[in-house]
Design an enzyme around this catalytic site. Structure first.
Site, PDB file in Angstrom:
ATOM      1  N   HIS A  76     -37.173 -46.916  97.624  1.00 58.11           N
ATOM      2  CA  HIS A  76     -38.098 -47.266  96.483  1.00 58.11           C
ATOM      3  C   HIS A  76     -37.230 -47.422  95.089  1.00 58.11           C
ATOM      4  O   HIS A  76     -37.522 -48.294  94.168  1.00 58.11           O
ATOM      5  CB  HIS A  76     -39.044 -45.425  96.444  1.00 58.11           C
ATOM      6  N   HIS A 122     -36.883 -50.009  91.912  1.00 55.94           N
ATOM      7  CA  HIS A 122     -37.397 -49.944  90.462  1.00 55.94           C
ATOM      8  C   HIS A 122     -36.191 -50.171  89.539  1.00 55.94           C
ATOM      9  O   HIS A 122     -36.591 -50.581  88.837  1.00 55.94           O
ATOM     10  CB  HIS A 122     -37.600 -48.506  90.316  1.00 55.94           C
ATOM     11  N   GLN A 157     -34.197 -47.873  94.582  1.00 59.45           N
ATOM     12  CA  GLN A 157     -33.541 -49.653  94.335  1.00 59.45           C
ATOM     13  C   GLN A 157     -34.134 -50.274  93.790  1.00 59.45           C
ATOM     14  O   GLN A 157     -34.335 -51.181  92.994  1.00 59.45           O
ATOM     15  CB  GLN A 157     -32.874 -49.663  95.600  1.00 59.45           C
TER      16      GLN A 157
END
Length: 109
Positions: free
Chosen positions: A79, A83, A81
Site C-alpha cells: 500500500h 501511494h 509503495q
C-alpha cells in the site's frame, strides 16, 4: 533487523509523505487552472520535498535489503509503495498541466 513496530512506523511515514505530495500536486493543478502559477509552483515544490523524503525512506529500505536484511512484504508495505508511485505520477502530471495552462494563457494574451 528492524522490529515490526519500527517497520510499521517507516511504512506509515512513507504513506503520509506520499499523501502530502499527492495532495500538493493536485493543489498545483487546481491553482494552475485558475492562472495562479506562482501558487502552483509553490505547491509543486512542496510536493517535491515530500516525495524526496518518502524516496529517502524507500531507498533506505532497499539498501537494507541489498545488504541482506530481509523485510516481510506486508499488504501495508505494498500500500505504501502504491501511494509513493501514485504520488510521483501525479506530481509529474501536475508539472505538465502547469506548462499547458501557462501556454494556454500566453496564447489568450
Amino acid at each position: 533487523m528492524e522490529t515490526q513496530d519500527s517497520m510499521e512506523e517507516i511504512i506509515m511515514k512513507l504513506i503520509v509523505e506520499s499523501g502530502e505530495a499527492k495532495s500538493a500536486a493536485f493543489e498545483a493543478i487546481h491553482a494552475a487552472r485558475k492562472g495562479e502559477f506562482k501558487q502552483a509552483e509553490e505547491r509543486l515544490k512542496f510536493a517535491g520535498t515530500h516525495l524526496m523524503e518518502a524516496h529517502h525512506r524507500q531507498t533506505a529500505l532497499i539498501q537494507q535489503e541489498a545488504a541482506g536484511e530481509r523485510h516481510e512484504v506486508s499488504l501495508l508495505m505494498v500500500h505504501a509503495q502504491d501511494h509513493l508511485m501514485t504520488a510521483m505520477v501525479v506530481r509529474d502530471l501536475a508539472q505538465e498541466f502547469l506548462e499547458l495552462y501557462r501556454k494556454g494563457e500566453e496564447k489568450e494574451a
